[in-house]
Design a protein around this motif. Structure first.
Motif, PDB file in Angstrom:
ATOM      1  N   LEU A  72     -28.296  -4.374  65.438  1.00 53.77           N
ATOM      2  CA  LEU A  72     -29.254  -3.509  66.132  1.00 53.77           C
ATOM      3  C   LEU A  72     -29.807  -2.436  65.199  1.00 53.77           C
ATOM      4  CD1 LEU A  72     -27.518  -2.968  69.608  1.00 53.77           C
ATOM      5  CD2 LEU A  72     -29.562  -4.326  69.116  1.00 53.77           C
ATOM      6  N   ALA A  73     -28.933  -1.884  64.351  1.00 55.41           N
ATOM      7  CA  ALA A  73     -29.373  -0.859  63.388  1.00 55.41           C
ATOM      8  C   ALA A  73     -30.401  -1.439  62.422  1.00 55.41           C
ATOM      9  CB  ALA A  73     -28.166  -0.318  62.624  1.00 55.41           C
ATOM     10  N   PHE A 127     -24.117   3.337  67.768  1.00 51.20           N
ATOM     11  CA  PHE A 127     -22.749   3.419  67.252  1.00 51.20           C
ATOM     12  C   PHE A 127     -21.813   4.178  68.195  1.00 51.20           C
ATOM     13  CE2 PHE A 127     -25.071   2.175  63.491  1.00 51.20           C
ATOM     14  CZ  PHE A 127     -24.203   1.274  62.905  1.00 51.20           C
ATOM     15  N   GLY A 128     -22.238   4.401  69.423  1.00 54.92           N
ATOM     16  CA  GLY A 128     -21.281   4.827  70.440  1.00 54.92           C
ATOM     17  C   GLY A 128     -21.363   6.236  70.952  1.00 54.92           C
ATOM     18  N   ASN A 129     -22.219   7.093  70.395  1.00 51.54           N
ATOM     19  CA  ASN A 129     -22.310   8.473  70.902  1.00 51.54           C
ATOM     20  C   ASN A 129     -23.724   9.000  70.672  1.00 51.54           C
ATOM     21  OD1 ASN A 129     -22.083  11.241  71.482  1.00 51.54           O
ATOM     22  ND2 ASN A 129     -19.918  11.255  70.904  1.00 51.54           N
ATOM     23  N   MET A 130     -24.564   8.845  71.673  1.00 48.67           N
ATOM     24  CA  MET A 130     -25.959   9.263  71.539  1.00 48.67           C
ATOM     25  C   MET A 130     -26.082  10.770  71.356  1.00 48.67           C
ATOM     26  SD  MET A 130     -29.185   8.395  74.026  1.00 48.67           S
ATOM     27  CE  MET A 130     -28.563   9.372  75.402  1.00 48.67           C
ATOM     28  N   ALA A 131     -25.226  11.542  72.043  1.00 48.40           N
ATOM     29  CA  ALA A 131     -25.312  13.003  71.952  1.00 48.40           C
ATOM     30  C   ALA A 131     -25.013  13.490  70.543  1.00 48.40           C
ATOM     31  CB  ALA A 131     -24.338  13.638  72.951  1.00 48.40           C
ATOM     32  N   ALA A 174     -32.205   9.407  56.169  1.00 49.14           N
ATOM     33  CA  ALA A 174     -31.227  10.470  56.427  1.00 49.14           C
ATOM     34  C   ALA A 174     -30.757  10.434  57.877  1.00 49.14           C
ATOM     35  CB  ALA A 174     -31.849  11.825  56.110  1.00 49.14           C
ATOM     36  N   ALA A 175     -31.693  10.161  58.797  1.00 51.63           N
ATOM     37  CA  ALA A 175     -31.330  10.096  60.215  1.00 51.63           C
ATOM     38  C   ALA A 175     -30.490   8.869  60.526  1.00 51.63           C
ATOM     39  CB  ALA A 175     -32.600  10.091  61.066  1.00 51.63           C
ATOM     40  N   VAL A 176     -30.789   7.746  59.861  1.00 54.60           N
ATOM     41  CA  VAL A 176     -29.955   6.546  60.044  1.00 54.60           C
ATOM     42  C   VAL A 176     -28.519   6.855  59.626  1.00 54.60           C
ATOM     43  CG1 VAL A 176     -29.531   4.204  59.224  1.00 54.60           C
ATOM     44  CG2 VAL A 176     -31.862   4.920  59.782  1.00 54.60           C
ATOM     45  N   PHE A 205     -27.742   2.513  54.750  1.00 57.15           N
ATOM     46  CA  PHE A 205     -27.471   3.885  55.207  1.00 57.15           C
ATOM     47  C   PHE A 205     -26.515   3.910  56.407  1.00 57.15           C
ATOM     48  CE2 PHE A 205     -31.678   5.161  53.171  1.00 57.15           C
ATOM     49  CZ  PHE A 205     -31.049   5.769  52.098  1.00 57.15           C
ATOM     50  N   SER A 206     -26.680   2.968  57.338  1.00 57.05           N
ATOM     51  CA  SER A 206     -25.745   2.946  58.476  1.00 57.05           C
ATOM     52  C   SER A 206     -24.346   2.543  58.013  1.00 57.05           C
ATOM     53  CB  SER A 206     -26.250   1.999  59.563  1.00 57.05           C
ATOM     54  OG  SER A 206     -26.346   0.668  59.077  1.00 57.05           O
ATOM     55  N   GLY A 207     -24.274   1.591  57.058  1.00 54.47           N
ATOM     56  CA  GLY A 207     -22.962   1.223  56.514  1.00 54.47           C
ATOM     57  C   GLY A 207     -22.315   2.391  55.797  1.00 54.47           C
ATOM     58  N   ALA A 208     -23.112   3.122  55.016  1.00 54.37           N
ATOM     59  CA  ALA A 208     -22.581   4.300  54.328  1.00 54.37           C
ATOM     60  C   ALA A 208     -22.116   5.347  55.334  1.00 54.37           C
ATOM     61  CB  ALA A 208     -23.647   4.883  53.409  1.00 54.37           C
ATOM     62  N   GLY A 209     -22.864   5.518  56.418  1.00 52.69           N
ATOM     63  CA  GLY A 209     -22.468   6.485  57.435  1.00 52.69           C
ATOM     64  C   GLY A 209     -21.131   6.127  58.076  1.00 52.69           C
ATOM     65  N   VAL A 210     -20.945   4.859  58.363  1.00 57.70           N
ATOM     66  CA  VAL A 210     -19.682   4.425  58.976  1.00 57.70           C
ATOM     67  C   VAL A 210     -18.519   4.621  58.004  1.00 57.70           C
ATOM     68  CG1 VAL A 210     -18.430   2.405  59.814  1.00 57.70           C
ATOM     69  CG2 VAL A 210     -20.790   2.786  60.534  1.00 57.70           C
ATOM     70  N   VAL A 211     -18.741   4.269  56.743  1.00 56.89           N
ATOM     71  CA  VAL A 211     -17.677   4.405  55.740  1.00 56.89           C
ATOM     72  C   VAL A 211     -17.307   5.877  55.541  1.00 56.89           C
ATOM     73  CG1 VAL A 211     -17.137   4.141  53.286  1.00 56.89           C
ATOM     74  CG2 VAL A 211     -18.249   2.280  54.531  1.00 56.89           C
TER      75      VAL A 211
END
Length: 232
Positions: free
Chosen positions: A7-8, A41-45, A75-77, A163-169
């Protein structure tokens, strides 16, 4: 987790197209992208909280004409996905929130380099298209447009995955390494970020007659941000 990344990637392709090559419906703005990434990724807020500050920081840096601003979409991703994951693991306290914002700025600069590279390729596509039209190939215009759109969409998908993978890591592996004392040091910097964004916006605005309203509004936003983060 795989479907979240899928989805990302799809969202990234649409948002990066909207950013430069098509539509420009403001779907690529940090507030929208970070909120949607947070939802994925589970928390919109949590994503929206990061998006608000990033929107403020990058509001005055628009991709207009030949200007290549920092990649606020990337950056937002990064920030949206990282904030959502962090909120469900170690909790999105003020220190973690500030650390993610600072890392998001670094992600924006990395995305800017990728954006510059893609635009150079797009210029080559335009040159090849022009040469083909000069030789009488009218269909080259359609092919050139499709090639440019595909280039920006595919690049956006790749950047969204990175970027989403980096954010999760970062949220899962890096933030837990910082103890409470380190996160407290990061938290000290939190009040400076919304003020930095407000200064950026005001420096590019023409609000001499409404300066008081502007500053009162920004003070209210700043106060609400700090109060919310410290009470969380």
């Amino acid at each position: 987790m795989a479907w979240r990344f899928l989805l990302a990637i799809l969202l990234g392709g649409v948002c990066y197209l909207d950013r430069t090559a098509a539509c420009q419906l403001m779907l690529h703005r940090p507030l929208v992208v970070a909120t949607l990434m947070g939802a994925i990724f589970g928390n919109m807020a949590a994503g929206a909280q990061v998006g608000i500050v990033l929107e403020l920081i990058f509001l005055a840096r628009l991709p207009v004409g030949a200007s290549i601003p920092p990649d606020d979409t990337g950056a937002a991703v990064f920030g949206g996905s990282a904030a959502a994951i962090a909120s469900s693991s170690i909790g999105l306290d003020a220190g973690s929130f500030t650390a993610l914002l600072l890392l998001s700025v670094i992600a924006a600069e990395a995305g800017k380099s990728a954006d510059r590279f893609v635009r150079r390729i797009n210029v080559r596509i335009a040159r090849i298209t022009t040469e083909s039209v000069d030789r009488g190939d009218v269909q080259a215009v359609e092919h050139g447009l499709l090639a440019g759109l595909t280039l920006f969409a595919v690049t956006g998908m790749i950047l969204a995955l990175v970027f989403s993978g980096a954010g999760v890591v970062v949220a899962k592996d890096l933030l837990p390494l910082f103890g409470p004392e380190s996160r407290g040091n990061f938290a000290i910097l939190l009040p400076a970020l919304p003020l930095l964004g407000a200064a950026s916006v005001f420096s590019c605005s023409r609000t001499e007659r409404t300066a008081a309203v502007f500053f009162l509004t920004m003070a209210a936003v700043f106060g609400a941000t700090v109060l919310f983060r410290w009470s969380a």
